[in-house]
Motif scaffolding. Structure first.
Motif, mmCIF file in Angstrom:
data_model
loop_
_atom_site.group_PDB
_atom_site.id
_atom_site.type_symbol
_atom_site.label_atom_id
_atom_site.label_comp_id
_atom_site.label_asym_id
_atom_site.label_seq_id
_atom_site.Cartn_x
_atom_site.Cartn_y
_atom_site.Cartn_z
ATOM 1 N N MET A 1 18.751 91.819 71.189
ATOM 2 C CA MET A 1 19.720 91.764 70.086
ATOM 3 C C MET A 1 19.456 92.903 69.112
ATOM 4 N N THR A 2 20.487 93.698 68.828
ATOM 5 C CA THR A 2 20.325 94.826 67.913
ATOM 6 C C THR A 2 20.413 94.359 66.471
ATOM 7 N N ASN A 3 19.784 95.126 65.608
ATOM 8 C CA ASN A 3 19.851 94.863 64.174
ATOM 9 C C ASN A 3 20.295 96.160 63.520
ATOM 10 N N LYS A 4 21.603 96.317 63.392
ATOM 11 C CA LYS A 4 22.161 97.585 62.955
ATOM 12 C C LYS A 4 22.150 97.679 61.431
ATOM 13 N N THR A 5 21.628 98.795 60.955
ATOM 14 C CA THR A 5 21.471 99.004 59.512
ATOM 15 C C THR A 5 22.203 100.269 59.095
ATOM 16 N N CYS A 6 22.784 100.235 57.898
ATOM 17 C CA CYS A 6 23.345 101.459 57.320
ATOM 18 C C CYS A 6 22.738 101.681 55.941
ATOM 19 N N LEU A 7 22.853 102.899 55.482
ATOM 20 C CA LEU A 7 22.343 103.266 54.164
ATOM 21 C C LEU A 7 23.482 103.817 53.322
ATOM 22 N N THR B 1 22.609 96.285 54.875
ATOM 23 C CA THR B 1 23.010 97.460 54.107
ATOM 24 C C THR B 1 21.918 97.790 53.100
ATOM 25 N N LEU B 2 21.359 98.976 53.219
ATOM 26 C CA LEU B 2 20.376 99.464 52.257
ATOM 27 C C LEU B 2 21.102 100.388 51.282
ATOM 28 N N ILE B 3 20.766 100.290 50.014
ATOM 29 C CA ILE B 3 21.489 101.039 48.987
ATOM 30 C C ILE B 3 20.507 101.818 48.125
ATOM 31 N N ALA B 4 20.637 103.134 48.142
ATOM 32 C CA ALA B 4 19.851 103.991 47.252
ATOM 33 C C ALA B 4 20.722 104.306 46.046
ATOM 34 N N ALA B 5 20.364 103.721 44.924
ATOM 35 C CA ALA B 5 21.198 103.854 43.727
ATOM 36 C C ALA B 5 20.308 103.678 42.496
ATOM 37 N N CYS B 6 20.860 103.079 41.456
ATOM 38 C CA CYS B 6 20.081 102.938 40.224
ATOM 39 C C CYS B 6 19.402 101.566 40.183
ATOM 40 N N TYR B 7 19.328 100.969 39.012
ATOM 41 C CA TYR B 7 18.566 99.730 38.871
ATOM 42 C C TYR B 7 19.171 98.589 39.696
ATOM 43 N N PRO B 8 18.356 97.871 40.470
ATOM 44 C CA PRO B 8 18.867 96.739 41.259
ATOM 45 C C PRO B 8 19.602 95.703 40.409
ATOM 46 N N ARG B 9 19.113 95.454 39.203
ATOM 47 C CA ARG B 9 19.791 94.491 38.322
ATOM 48 C C ARG B 9 21.209 94.953 38.007
ATOM 49 N N ALA B 10 21.385 96.241 37.798
ATOM 50 C CA ALA B 10 22.714 96.780 37.501
ATOM 51 C C ALA B 10 23.639 96.627 38.703
ATOM 52 N N ILE B 11 23.145 96.965 39.897
ATOM 53 C CA ILE B 11 23.980 96.906 41.096
ATOM 54 C C ILE B 11 24.338 95.460 41.433
ATOM 55 N N ASN C 1 24.007 90.899 53.263
ATOM 56 C CA ASN C 1 22.587 91.229 53.397
ATOM 57 C C ASN C 1 22.367 92.667 52.923
ATOM 58 N N TYR C 2 21.926 92.822 51.687
ATOM 59 C CA TYR C 2 21.725 94.169 51.165
ATOM 60 C C TYR C 2 20.481 94.212 50.281
ATOM 61 N N GLU C 3 19.965 95.417 50.110
ATOM 62 C CA GLU C 3 18.816 95.625 49.237
ATOM 63 C C GLU C 3 18.990 96.962 48.525
ATOM 64 N N VAL C 4 18.641 96.978 47.244
ATOM 65 C CA VAL C 4 18.834 98.170 46.419
ATOM 66 C C VAL C 4 17.493 98.838 46.146
ATOM 67 N N PHE C 5 17.481 100.168 46.252
ATOM 68 C CA PHE C 5 16.285 100.961 45.987
ATOM 69 C C PHE C 5 16.579 101.880 44.807
ATOM 70 N N ASN C 6 15.738 101.815 43.812
ATOM 71 C CA ASN C 6 15.987 102.445 42.520
ATOM 72 C C ASN C 6 15.548 103.908 42.510
ATOM 73 N N PHE C 7 16.521 104.823 42.600
ATOM 74 C CA PHE C 7 16.144 106.235 42.585
ATOM 75 C C PHE C 7 16.020 106.808 41.174
ATOM 76 N N ARG C 8 16.292 105.998 40.162
ATOM 77 C CA ARG C 8 16.052 106.466 38.789
ATOM 78 C C ARG C 8 14.561 106.684 38.553
ATOM 79 N N GLU C 9 13.758 105.750 39.045
ATOM 80 C CA GLU C 9 12.336 105.767 38.718
ATOM 81 C C GLU C 9 11.453 106.188 39.891
ATOM 82 N N ALA C 10 11.841 105.851 41.118
ATOM 83 C CA ALA C 10 11.006 106.191 42.277
ATOM 84 C C ALA C 10 11.203 107.650 42.670
ATOM 85 N N GLY C 11 10.122 108.288 43.109
ATOM 86 C CA GLY C 11 10.204 109.649 43.607
ATOM 87 C C GLY C 11 10.801 109.685 45.000
#
Length: 260
Positions: free
Chosen positions: A1-7, A63-73, A86-96
């Motif tokens: 079974m595949t687990n297809k992910t997008c960003l 769905t993975l999301i590179a954006a700003c603060y997770p609370r905002a999204i 099914n999504y998760e947010v990654f904060n590019f404001r603060e992370a390198g």
């Protein structure tokens, strides 16, 4: 079974991160082995292109999301009716770049042999600048609605909604500065604070929406928060921002742009 992910990579039309960092992230994401959608502005897409986001949700398991603060999204999606299963947010404001790339990579369970990188723009005649209500913190005091003079909010004692998001004036976060509960978020605000979506330092939820809460404690906390707003000069700053927005509106009405 595949687990297809997008960003989803928000290219942030507000310029929250530098062009150099955007380019570095774009290059770092490409070898990750997933389909990538670079959106010109996630705030605009969540308001005007919900069908596109829902289509992604149907086509991918995660769905993975590179954006700003997770609370905002999170609160922006809830407010605008964007439903991703099914999504998760990654904060590019603060992370390198290295950190966020590693964090995203760790969430990819199965890489694809063939992937694509699609850039999607959206044509908005007005900037996608509008307030987001964190309803887990909102006490329905109505301070933001009373302070706003542009008709953005719809308010009664049982409900507060952003009824006219595009009536909000670009770069004016004034109403949010007067909120005693830090419940208003402007994701496109350049400063790194609770007002732009960072977790508030008090980490409290809205006692005002909890019928079992102590009414007197809630009122006392709200009054203390309002006094703090005045002590910290936030109210004066909000008045200045509102005045500036009114001046810009007045000037735009005097000198409308020629659309020809």
């Amino acid at each position: 079974m595949t687990n297809k992910t997008c960003l989803i990579f928000c290219n942030c039309g507000a310029g929250i991160i530098s062009d150099d960092k955007k380019e570095e992230l774009s290059e770092a994401f490409k070898p990750l082995g997933v389909d990538i959608y670079e959106l010109h502005d996630l705030c605009a897409f969540s308001l005007n292109e919900k069908d596109f986001l829902h289509e992604l949700d149907q086509n991918y398991d995660k769905t993975l999301i590179a954006a700003c603060y997770p609370r905002a999204i999170k609160n922006m999606f809830e407010q605008n009716g964007v439903q991703l299963s099914n999504y998760e947010v990654f904060n590019f404001r603060e992370a390198g770049v290295e950190q966020i790339t590693a964090d995203v990579s760790a969430k990819i369970e199965e890489k694809q042999d063939e992937t694509f990188y699609e850039i999607k723009n959206i044509d908005l005649k007005v900037p996608a600048w509008y307030p987001i209500i964190d309803k887990s913190r909102c006490t329905l005091c109505g301070q933001c609605a009373r302070f706003c003079v542009f008709g953005v909010y719809s308010y009664n004692k049982k409900s507060l909604e952003v009824a006219n998001p595009l009536s909000c004036k670009n770069n004016c976060p004034a109403c949010g500065r007067t909120c005693p509960a830090s419940a208003i978020i402007f994701p496109r605000l350049p400063e790194n604070s609770a007002l732009s979506g960072a977790e508030p330092s008090d980490n409290k939820k809205a006692a005002g929406n909890d019928q079992k809460g102590n009414l007197f404690v809630m009122l006392n906390e709200r009054n203390n928060a309002r006094r703090n707003i005045f002590r910290q000069g936030a109210f004066q700053q909000a008045e200045e921002e509102k005045k500036r927005a009114l001046e810009e509106l007045k000037n735009s009405l005097k000198n409308p742009k020629n659309d020809a």
